[in-house]
Design a protein around this motif. Structure first.
Motif, PDB file in Angstrom:
ATOM      1  N   VAL A  12       0.831  -1.202   0.000  1.00 23.10           N
ATOM      2  CA  VAL A  12       0.000   0.000   0.000  1.00 23.10           C
ATOM      3  C   VAL A  12       0.867   1.255   0.000  1.00 23.10           C
ATOM      4  CG1 VAL A  12      -1.707   1.306   1.317  1.00 23.10           C
ATOM      5  CG2 VAL A  12      -1.917  -1.172   1.125  1.00 23.10           C
ATOM      6  N   THR A  13       1.947   1.239   0.790  1.00 24.44           N
ATOM      7  CA  THR A  13       2.852   2.384   0.836  1.00 24.44           C
ATOM      8  C   THR A  13       3.476   2.647  -0.524  1.00 24.44           C
ATOM      9  OG1 THR A  13       3.376   1.958   3.148  1.00 24.44           O
ATOM     10  CG2 THR A  13       4.913   3.350   1.936  1.00 24.44           C
ATOM     11  N   ALA A  14       3.880   1.575  -1.206  1.00 21.95           N
ATOM     12  CA  ALA A  14       4.483   1.738  -2.537  1.00 21.95           C
ATOM     13  C   ALA A  14       3.480   2.318  -3.522  1.00 21.95           C
ATOM     14  CB  ALA A  14       4.989   0.384  -3.042  1.00 21.95           C
ATOM     15  N   VAL A  15       2.234   1.861  -3.443  1.00 23.39           N
ATOM     16  CA  VAL A  15       1.187   2.390  -4.320  1.00 23.39           C
ATOM     17  C   VAL A  15       0.982   3.878  -4.081  1.00 23.39           C
ATOM     18  CG1 VAL A  15      -1.282   2.322  -4.831  1.00 23.39           C
ATOM     19  CG2 VAL A  15       0.003   0.197  -4.614  1.00 23.39           C
ATOM     20  N   CYS A  16       0.912   4.260  -2.806  1.00 24.29           N
ATOM     21  CA  CYS A  16       0.694   5.669  -2.468  1.00 24.29           C
ATOM     22  C   CYS A  16       1.866   6.536  -2.902  1.00 24.29           C
ATOM     23  CB  CYS A  16       0.468   5.819  -0.969  1.00 24.29           C
ATOM     24  SG  CYS A  16      -1.073   5.070  -0.403  1.00 24.29           S
ATOM     25  N   ARG A  17       3.076   6.023  -2.760  1.00 24.99           N
ATOM     26  CA  ARG A  17       4.254   6.792  -3.160  1.00 24.99           C
ATOM     27  C   ARG A  17       4.290   7.000  -4.664  1.00 24.99           C
ATOM     28  NH1 ARG A  17       8.576   7.628   0.105  1.00 24.99           N
ATOM     29  NH2 ARG A  17       9.988   7.476  -1.667  1.00 24.99           N
ATOM     30  N   LEU A  18       3.841   5.997  -5.420  1.00 23.00           N
ATOM     31  CA  LEU A  18       3.812   6.140  -6.875  1.00 23.00           C
ATOM     32  C   LEU A  18       2.878   7.263  -7.295  1.00 23.00           C
ATOM     33  CD1 LEU A  18       3.800   2.422  -8.050  1.00 23.00           C
ATOM     34  CD2 LEU A  18       5.520   4.152  -8.630  1.00 23.00           C
ATOM     35  N   SER A 114       8.461  27.503 -11.038  1.00 28.22           N
ATOM     36  CA  SER A 114       8.253  26.220 -10.379  1.00 28.22           C
ATOM     37  C   SER A 114       6.819  25.751 -10.593  1.00 28.22           C
ATOM     38  CB  SER A 114       8.545  26.337  -8.875  1.00 28.22           C
ATOM     39  OG  SER A 114       7.677  27.271  -8.259  1.00 28.22           O
ATOM     40  N   TYR A 115       6.682  24.487 -10.989  1.00 26.74           N
ATOM     41  CA  TYR A 115       5.371  23.870 -11.173  1.00 26.74           C
ATOM     42  C   TYR A 115       5.119  22.916 -10.012  1.00 26.74           C
ATOM     43  CZ  TYR A 115       5.645  25.456 -16.048  1.00 26.74           C
ATOM     44  OH  TYR A 115       5.745  26.217 -17.185  1.00 26.74           O
ATOM     45  N   THR A 116       3.965  23.030  -9.396  1.00 28.62           N
ATOM     46  CA  THR A 116       3.585  22.115  -8.320  1.00 28.62           C
ATOM     47  C   THR A 116       2.328  21.373  -8.737  1.00 28.62           C
ATOM     48  OG1 THR A 116       4.518  23.603  -6.644  1.00 28.62           O
ATOM     49  CG2 THR A 116       3.011  21.892  -5.876  1.00 28.62           C
ATOM     50  N   TYR A 117       2.497  20.096  -9.057  1.00 31.31           N
ATOM     51  CA  TYR A 117       1.348  19.270  -9.431  1.00 31.31           C
ATOM     52  C   TYR A 117       0.512  18.991  -8.183  1.00 31.31           C
ATOM     53  CZ  TYR A 117      -1.189  14.944 -10.462  1.00 31.31           C
ATOM     54  OH  TYR A 117      -2.160  13.993 -10.587  1.00 31.31           O
ATOM     55  N   ILE A 118      -0.811  19.075  -8.312  1.00 26.39           N
ATOM     56  CA  ILE A 118      -1.719  18.839  -7.194  1.00 26.39           C
ATOM     57  C   ILE A 118      -2.269  17.415  -7.324  1.00 26.39           C
ATOM     58  CG2 ILE A 118      -3.776  19.656  -5.978  1.00 26.39           C
ATOM     59  CD1 ILE A 118      -3.327  22.371  -7.280  1.00 26.39           C
ATOM     60  N   PRO A 119      -1.687  16.459  -6.588  1.00 29.25           N
ATOM     61  CA  PRO A 119      -2.120  15.058  -6.742  1.00 29.25           C
ATOM     62  C   PRO A 119      -3.546  14.858  -6.281  1.00 29.25           C
ATOM     63  CG  PRO A 119      -0.638  15.298  -4.861  1.00 29.25           C
ATOM     64  CD  PRO A 119      -0.634  16.613  -5.585  1.00 29.25           C
ATOM     65  N   GLY A 120      -4.259  14.027  -7.011  1.00 25.64           N
ATOM     66  CA  GLY A 120      -5.629  13.699  -6.646  1.00 25.64           C
ATOM     67  C   GLY A 120      -6.669  14.698  -7.111  1.00 25.64           C
ATOM     68  N   ALA A 121      -6.227  15.852  -7.617  1.00 26.96           N
ATOM     69  CA  ALA A 121      -7.185  16.858  -8.080  1.00 26.96           C
ATOM     70  C   ALA A 121      -7.866  16.380  -9.362  1.00 26.96           C
ATOM     71  CB  ALA A 121      -6.489  18.186  -8.331  1.00 26.96           C
ATOM     72  N   SER A 204      -2.327   5.378 -10.095  1.00 25.71           N
ATOM     73  CA  SER A 204      -3.790   5.351 -10.102  1.00 25.71           C
ATOM     74  C   SER A 204      -4.312   3.972 -10.463  1.00 25.71           C
ATOM     75  CB  SER A 204      -4.321   6.385 -11.095  1.00 25.71           C
ATOM     76  OG  SER A 204      -3.926   7.686 -10.730  1.00 25.71           O
ATOM     77  N   VAL A 205      -3.683   3.327 -11.443  1.00 24.96           N
ATOM     78  CA  VAL A 205      -4.103   1.987 -11.853  1.00 24.96           C
ATOM     79  C   VAL A 205      -3.929   1.007 -10.703  1.00 24.96           C
ATOM     80  CG1 VAL A 205      -3.583   0.054 -13.380  1.00 24.96           C
ATOM     81  CG2 VAL A 205      -3.639   2.371 -14.297  1.00 24.96           C
ATOM     82  N   LEU A 206      -2.767   1.079 -10.005  1.00 29.80           N
ATOM     83  CA  LEU A 206      -2.523   0.171  -8.895  1.00 29.80           C
ATOM     84  C   LEU A 206      -3.508   0.405  -7.751  1.00 29.80           C
ATOM     85  CD1 LEU A 206       1.384   0.109  -8.757  1.00 29.80           C
ATOM     86  CD2 LEU A 206      -0.144  -1.680  -9.574  1.00 29.80           C
ATOM     87  N   CYS A 207      -3.844   1.687  -7.503  1.00 30.25           N
ATOM     88  CA  CYS A 207      -4.825   1.990  -6.455  1.00 30.25           C
ATOM     89  C   CYS A 207      -6.183   1.394  -6.804  1.00 30.25           C
ATOM     90  CB  CYS A 207      -4.942   3.500  -6.268  1.00 30.25           C
ATOM     91  SG  CYS A 207      -3.607   4.227  -5.305  1.00 30.25           S
ATOM     92  N   ILE A 208      -6.600   1.539  -8.067  1.00 22.80           N
ATOM     93  CA  ILE A 208      -7.889   0.994  -8.503  1.00 22.80           C
ATOM     94  C   ILE A 208      -7.901  -0.525  -8.357  1.00 22.80           C
ATOM     95  CG2 ILE A 208      -9.377   0.639 -10.507  1.00 22.80           C
ATOM     96  CD1 ILE A 208      -8.517   3.431 -11.471  1.00 22.80           C
ATOM     97  N   VAL A 209      -6.808  -1.174  -8.784  1.00 22.57           N
ATOM     98  CA  VAL A 209      -6.720  -2.632  -8.689  1.00 22.57           C
ATOM     99  C   VAL A 209      -6.755  -3.078  -7.235  1.00 22.57           C
ATOM    100  CG1 VAL A 209      -5.216  -4.622  -9.084  1.00 22.57           C
ATOM    101  CG2 VAL A 209      -5.496  -2.897 -10.876  1.00 22.57           C
ATOM    102  N   PHE A 210      -5.980  -2.378  -6.381  1.00 20.63           N
ATOM    103  CA  PHE A 210      -5.884  -2.766  -4.968  1.00 20.63           C
ATOM    104  C   PHE A 210      -7.248  -2.702  -4.281  1.00 20.63           C
ATOM    105  CE2 PHE A 210      -5.402  -1.458  -0.516  1.00 20.63           C
ATOM    106  CZ  PHE A 210      -4.685  -2.539  -0.006  1.00 20.63           C
ATOM    107  N   PHE A 211      -7.932  -1.568  -4.428  1.00 17.21           N
ATOM    108  CA  PHE A 211      -9.205  -1.405  -3.729  1.00 17.21           C
ATOM    109  C   PHE A 211     -10.315  -2.244  -4.359  1.00 17.21           C
ATOM    110  CE2 PHE A 211      -7.033   2.464  -2.262  1.00 17.21           C
ATOM    111  CZ  PHE A 211      -7.208   2.295  -0.893  1.00 17.21           C
ATOM    112  N   SER A 212     -10.217  -2.504  -5.653  1.00 15.63           N
ATOM    113  CA  SER A 212     -11.192  -3.399  -6.295  1.00 15.63           C
ATOM    114  C   SER A 212     -11.063  -4.810  -5.728  1.00 15.63           C
ATOM    115  CB  SER A 212     -10.983  -3.412  -7.808  1.00 15.63           C
ATOM    116  OG  SER A 212     -11.224  -2.141  -8.366  1.00 15.63           O
TER     117      SER A 212
END
Length: 275
Positions: A12-18, A114-121, A204-212
């Protein structure tokens, strides 16, 4: 049991870090483009470089008729005076007053940004900071942060969102720009609904697979426990003993992760004290 939990936690930690570790990196040779570090797409605002509203006509805050704001994401603004003259390489400007009493305050310059990507937005968003603004009378600086938001249905909408900070340190002006030009790969496809996402990232793909799989696990487990063993209530939960141990295992895992930090700053770690 503990090793199983630690294995799951590491996955789970690896998925979140990705997912959380994604960045939008500046494109060499461009002032207004960045590319996602996971390869999911390119954000390029070059189509807004000659927009009349942004850099020539300007825009106002609805409750403030005194100030007019200008912004060009790609090149120096032309046609303004004072600290916002083209020779100042101005990216954003605040104009105050009218007629002969006009004053210009540069809010930021073109240059390395500087560009700051907003994850999850959702939709895609990135914050862009421009520095090098006109100094304040108290010796502070002016800077501007522009939140660029993908909007497949919007040609352009821009707003001034106020300012924060101190004239003795840094005044940070905030703006928001919404446009289909900000969507990932917008310039590579005529289908705006597809270009807005740029495709799912690996995280995102790994998160979807994990929670599915997690949902399938619980659904199948409950059905099995009810149909095969005639269990009811809390006993329907598959591997109930393990899930009852999870809170304690989470605490143990957190202490294990924190223990090296505690050892560095001195003192005995909580993890060692538990043992």
């Amino acid at each position: 049991m503990t090793s199983l939990f630690l294995t799951v936690a590491l996955i789970v930690t690896a998925v979140c870090r990705l997912t959380a570790g994604q960045t939008c990196d500046p494109v060499p040779g461009s002032q207004c483009a960045c590319t996602m570090s996971d390869g999911s797409g390119l954000m390029d605002m070059s189509s807004l470089a000659d927009n009349e509203l942004l850099s020539r006509q300007g825009f106002k805050e609805p409750s403030d008729d005194y100030h007019t704001y200008f912004f060009n994401p790609c090149k120096a603004i032309e046609g303004l005076g004072g600290d916002c003259a083209a020779s100042e390489n101005t990216a954003s400007c605040q104009q105050g007053g009218t007629g002969k009493a006009v004053e210009y305050y540069r809010l930021g310059q073109q240059g390395p940004v500087s560009y700051t990507y907003i994850p999850g937005a959702d939709p895609f968003q990135v914050r862009i900071k421009y520095t090098g603004g006109t100094a304040t009378d108290e010796g502070g600086t002016r800077s501007v942060v522009v939140t660029a938001v993908c909007d497949p249905n919007q040609e352009l909408f821009v707003s001034y969102d106020g300012e924060t900070g101190s004239t003795y340190d840094e005044i940070l002006f905030a703006m928001k720009i919404q446009s289909r030009s900000i969507c990932l790969n917008a310039g590579l496809s005529n289908n705006s609904s597809c270009s807005s996402s740029g495709g799912l990232s690996i995280g995102s793909v790994l998160c979807i697979v994990f929670f599915s799989l997690l949902i399938v696990y619980f659904a199948a487990g409950v059905a099995y426990m009810h149909g095969r063993h005639k269990k009811t209530g809390l006993e329907l939960v598959p591997n109930l003993e393990f899930w009852q141990l999870v809170p304690g295992l989470i605490k143990e895992g957190a202490l294990f992760v924190a223990s090296p930090i505690q050892e560095r700053v001195g003192g005995k770690s909580s993890y060692e004290q538990l043992e």
